[in-house]
Motif scaffolding. Sequence first.
Motif, PDB file in Angstrom:
ATOM      1  N   UNK B 123      13.505 -19.637 -49.252  1.00 46.44           N
ATOM      2  CA  UNK B 123      12.444 -19.058 -50.085  1.00 46.44           C
ATOM      3  C   UNK B 123      11.086 -19.240 -49.427  1.00 46.44           C
ATOM      4  N   UNK B 124      10.897 -20.362 -48.768  1.00 49.56           N
ATOM      5  CA  UNK B 124       9.621 -20.620 -48.103  1.00 49.56           C
ATOM      6  C   UNK B 124       9.357 -19.628 -46.978  1.00 49.56           C
ATOM      7  N   UNK B 126      10.720 -16.795 -46.524  1.00 50.27           N
ATOM      8  CA  UNK B 126      10.617 -15.441 -47.060  1.00 50.27           C
ATOM      9  C   UNK B 126       9.239 -15.214 -47.653  1.00 50.27           C
ATOM     10  N   UNK B 127       8.750 -16.228 -48.361  1.00 51.02           N
ATOM     11  CA  UNK B 127       7.399 -16.125 -48.907  1.00 51.02           C
ATOM     12  C   UNK B 127       6.392 -15.960 -47.786  1.00 51.02           C
TER      13      UNK B 127
END
Lengths: 227, 227
Positions: B123-124, B126-127
């Motif tokens: 998620x990191x 991707x963010x």
Amino acid sequence: MHVSSQLRHDQPTRHRHNPGDVLSSLAMTTRYGRGQEIYTQDHPAEHWYRVVSGAARRFTVQVNGRRQIVDFLLPGDFFGLASRNVHLFAVEAIVEGTIVAAYPRERAEALADANPHLGREIRTVTAAEIARLQTRILILGRIGSLGKVSAFLLEMAERLSSRTQASKAGEGILLPMSRYDIADYLTLSVETVSRALTSLKQRGAIRLVGTRRVKIIHYDALEDSDE
Amino acid sequence: MHVSSQLRHDQPTRHRHNPGDVLSSLAMTTRYGRGQEIYTQDHPAEHWYRVVSGAARRFTVQVNGRRQIVDFLLPGDFFGLASRNVHLFAVEAIVEGTIVAAYPRERAEALADANPHLGREIRTVTAAEIARLQTRILILGRIGSLGKVSAFLLEMAERLSSRTQASKAGEGILLPMSRYDIADYLTLSVETVSRALTSLKQRGAIRLVGTRRVKIIHYDALEDSDE
DNA sequence: CGTGCGATTGACTATGTTCAACCGAGGTGG
DNA sequence: CCACCTCGGTTGAACATAGTCAATCGCACG
């Protein structure tokens, strides 16, 4: 590969549950008025959001005062997933009565740790946001006002009709945003947007009913509007 | 808020492990030559990727033959995370000997299901990709060649110097890409990019050593290059 | 029914593109 | 080893396109 398919998003993958299904237990929905802010730039990123109905614009205001719209948020779109600390952009509702669901970020993340299915869901919606931004860059990257406006119309037709919209057959799409919003989205002046639309209308590519309703007559004509 | 901070990415969050730490067990690294393709448009998305060293360009070719560079990929950048089925864009190495790590997507996802830490990692990164694309839209959204080129230089200075680069003090940054790449990135003609650079040089905002090495003298001058 | 904002159209100007020439470094082959 | 060729980069001049300024229109909302 043809441009139209480049502008087309990945088809939403089928899930056993709808995206946001697990998340929905955490949701707080709020109703916003026309132009009302959902969050401001530099606001602590405490939530993720999803548009339930209506429409919103994510934007920033440059030093010279020009407003740059980063993207439009339509029913079904998640947003605010990028930020770890503060939101980089402000978000405002465009239409009266826009409904937005808010999910507390920390709790959602904690839930995702325990629930792999939710984790995949989050990755899916995040990937969708990336895809949206990339097609966005393609649109911005087009040269020529006709190409930009055409690509914009195709994008909206795609995104709006796949959502609720309930666009009964031949009624076309109902743009939720003003010409000024479109201009700030495409980095054009309002006048140029207006001229491009009349030009497309005159050559029979689109039909305008009033000012907000657009019916696309010849998709090919729009797709071929390079330069 | 000042534009410089808008163009600045979120500071990379500290992790107990570096991003990609858990993933790295799955990595296959490959070496690419100048201009060699890493994957093509419409290629099945079987892997995620990360640039280890060198640089790459993600791009698409429009119907009219114009090449649009969606973004530049620099050491540390993850890419290819957006696609569920096929890659929407092609990726090519820019410099000789670019090293890229590939992670089998399915296995990474499966691993993420069992390992919440990895899930957060994904998620990191991707963010981070989303943030990169959003600042990208801001740059594209600027009007005027000076503003675009200035914003481009600031972005590269930021992204390159935060990476290895080992930019010894006053040596400036070494641009890995040609003027043509920059032009296709900013949606300008090569000539305009060249003129903008000479203009910035003449007004003392930057210094050019050879053609690829740029030293930014007055950050303020670049940041104020609106219009 | 009036007012105001969003939208359209026109005339002029500014900015970037295009076409073309030239330069210079690097690599190749005679 | 050097000439040549190619490719990337820069510069100049003519042209095209979008922006700006300004006026008018018209629809929506009070």
